[in-house]
Scaffold this active site. Structure first.
Site, PDB file in Angstrom:
ATOM      1  N   ILE A 179      55.941 138.083  39.673  1.00 25.75           N
ATOM      2  CA  ILE A 179      54.996 138.832  38.842  1.00 25.75           C
ATOM      3  C   ILE A 179      54.389 139.993  39.625  1.00 25.75           C
ATOM      4  CG2 ILE A 179      52.838 138.694  37.527  1.00 25.75           C
ATOM      5  CD1 ILE A 179      53.578 135.670  37.104  1.00 25.75           C
ATOM      6  N   ASP A 198      50.372 138.747  51.219  1.00 28.19           N
ATOM      7  CA  ASP A 198      51.204 137.602  50.860  1.00 28.19           C
ATOM      8  C   ASP A 198      51.896 137.129  52.128  1.00 28.19           C
ATOM      9  OD1 ASP A 198      53.113 135.772  50.009  1.00 28.19           O
ATOM     10  OD2 ASP A 198      53.509 136.837  48.141  1.00 28.19           O
ATOM     11  N   CYS A 256      45.284 137.167  36.257  1.00 33.28           N
ATOM     12  CA  CYS A 256      46.160 136.562  35.250  1.00 33.28           C
ATOM     13  C   CYS A 256      46.969 135.436  35.879  1.00 33.28           C
ATOM     14  CB  CYS A 256      47.107 137.598  34.658  1.00 33.28           C
ATOM     15  SG  CYS A 256      46.329 138.799  33.564  1.00 33.28           S
ATOM     16  N   ALA A 257      46.503 134.931  37.025  1.00 38.67           N
ATOM     17  CA  ALA A 257      47.247 133.900  37.752  1.00 38.67           C
ATOM     18  C   ALA A 257      46.709 132.523  37.416  1.00 38.67           C
ATOM     19  CB  ALA A 257      47.201 134.176  39.251  1.00 38.67           C
ATOM     20  N   ARG A 258      45.661 132.099  38.112  1.00 33.91           N
ATOM     21  CA  ARG A 258      45.041 130.807  37.866  1.00 33.91           C
ATOM     22  C   ARG A 258      43.538 130.911  38.099  1.00 33.91           C
ATOM     23  NH1 ARG A 258      48.717 129.600  35.288  1.00 33.91           N
ATOM     24  NH2 ARG A 258      50.135 127.801  35.429  1.00 33.91           N
ATOM     25  N   ASP A 282      42.518 136.584  32.233  1.00 33.30           N
ATOM     26  CA  ASP A 282      43.285 135.816  31.252  1.00 33.30           C
ATOM     27  C   ASP A 282      43.199 134.323  31.522  1.00 33.30           C
ATOM     28  OD1 ASP A 282      45.289 135.713  29.016  1.00 33.30           O
ATOM     29  OD2 ASP A 282      46.558 134.847  30.586  1.00 33.30           O
ATOM     30  N   GLU A 287      39.031 125.857  30.362  1.00 36.12           N
ATOM     31  CA  GLU A 287      39.697 126.389  29.182  1.00 36.12           C
ATOM     32  C   GLU A 287      39.766 125.318  28.094  1.00 36.12           C
ATOM     33  OE1 GLU A 287      43.491 127.970  30.367  1.00 36.12           O
ATOM     34  OE2 GLU A 287      42.601 129.371  31.807  1.00 36.12           O
ATOM     35  N   HIS A 306      44.277 133.075  27.967  1.00 37.86           N
ATOM     36  CA  HIS A 306      45.432 132.512  28.691  1.00 37.86           C
ATOM     37  C   HIS A 306      46.725 132.729  27.907  1.00 37.86           C
ATOM     38  CE1 HIS A 306      46.567 129.278  31.880  1.00 37.86           C
ATOM     39  NE2 HIS A 306      47.527 130.188  31.732  1.00 37.86           N
ATOM     40  N   ILE A 307      46.997 133.997  27.560  1.00 37.04           N
ATOM     41  CA  ILE A 307      48.190 134.320  26.782  1.00 37.04           C
ATOM     42  C   ILE A 307      49.127 135.256  27.523  1.00 37.04           C
ATOM     43  CG2 ILE A 307      47.057 133.967  24.548  1.00 37.04           C
ATOM     44  CD1 ILE A 307      46.790 137.061  24.376  1.00 37.04           C
TER      45      ILE A 307
END
Length: 347
Positions: A179, A198, A256-258, A282, A287, A306-307
């Site tokens: 991603i 990373d 948008c990961a976790r 997201d 949730e 979360h979409i």
């Protein structure tokens, strides 16, 4: 002799999509395909016995798996109890990025191979990340809300209220997998300078696109930071109050990961104070978001439920990735994405 397959879908990856993909992958090999429908996403997934992020019940799976050799699913659970009561099962394919709905240790003991679908939603999540990133950078969330309320605010053109452009901006990506690397290439094409943190990235994959730096340097230099790391003991809560404070005033933060990667209270404080000018989220610590969550009123926050990984193409890709494993298994070929290959070594 026909092989019996259970296609256990939901309202996203419908059972019929699994069935169609499995039949195509099997070719002329005889199959008997049963279908089962789970309620997700109309009913949230959650723990089922000892597994996480599953939908449906052990009782439903046990009944549906009688006489079944292969199961393809997205959220159907695979627990110790299910394995004990379904001795014919030999292959369990989950169309998730990892086998989070399967008890891998128990499956291995019972001689059941577990496959998953890495990269199924990489493109969709990357595109959604870019959507939130651009919206947060230009204040789309608040301006949209105001207009829907009938308020036209000219002061959004005040210098202090204006958003930032991608061209010429420094963007930091925490994580550079399937991603993050896609996000980097698009932002690079838009004229951004890309920094990456990373520890597992191969240097050659960054050539001409991004520069590898420490997390401290990334936070200090980046006007926009986007999170793409997996949740591990090392990364849980990795972006907290101190890390947000290290970012330049007026920065933008995207996740948008976790949800477990980020301290959301610290993010809300930074949005309230203006230290963060915007944010795109997201994923969340809880949730669905509870009523009264600070995130629902935080200035500059653009939120989606979360979409990021949900597109029609993802549904088809995921079904075909696991169906390909079914085809390999039936032909006696090595499996591409097996989480417990020792099952075959033991046999």
């Amino acid at each position: 002799m026909s092989t019996t397959v259970l296609a256990a879908g939901n309202h996203f990856i419908r059972p019929s999509l699994f069935t169609e993909a499995v039949r195509a992958a099997a070719g002329d090999l005889p199959l008997n395909v049963r279908e089962l429908q789970f309620p997700w996403p109309h009913t949230p997934f959650g723990p089922v016995a000892e597994v996480i992020e599953a939908s449906g019940s052990e009782e439903e799976m046990i009944e549906a798996l009688q006489g079944v050799r292969i199961c393809v699913t997205e959220h159907g659970p695979l627990t110790e109890r299910i394995l004990a009561d379904c001795p014919d099962l030999k292959l369990f394919c989950t169309s998730r990025g990892g086998p989070v709905n399967a008890n891998l240790e128990a499956a291995t003991r019972h001689g059941v191979a577990v496959c998953y679908a890495p990269g199924r939603n990489a493109t969709a999540t990357a595109e959604h990340t870019l959507t939130l990133l651009l919206a947060a950078a230009r204040g789309v969330g608040d301006t949209h809300t105001d207009l829907r309320k009938g308020t036209w605010r000219g002061d959004y053109y005040d210098y202090d209220n204006c958003g930032i452009e991608i061209e010429g901006a420094t963007v930091g990506l925490v994580g550079y997998g399937a991603i993050g690397s896609r996000v980097a290439k698009v932002l690079r094409a838009m004229g951004a300078e890309i920094l990456v943190h990373d520890p597992y990235v191969r240097p050659e994959t960054l050539a001409g696109v991004a520069q590898q730096v420490t997390l401290d340097e990334l936070l200090r230099r980046s006007r926009i930071v986007s999170l793409h790391a997996r949740v591990t003991d090392e990364t849980k809560g990795m972006i907290g109050r101190a890390q947000i404070a290290a970012m330049p005033r007026g920065s933008v933060l995207v996740n948008c990961a976790r949800g477990a990667l980020l301290d959301y209270d610290a993010a809300c404080d930074a949005l309230d104070s203006g230290h963060l000018s915007g944010a795109g989220f997201d994923v969340f610590p809880e949730e669905p978001l509870p009523v009264g969550s600070r995130l629902l009123t935080a200035p500059g926050a653009v939120l989606t439920p979360h979409i990021a990984g949900g597109s029609r193409q993802v549904a088809h890709k995921a079904a075909h990735i696991v169906a390909a494993e079914v085809g390999r298994y039936l032909r006696g070929e090595p499996l591409a994405n097996c989480a417990n290959p020792e099952v075959f070594e033991a046999g």
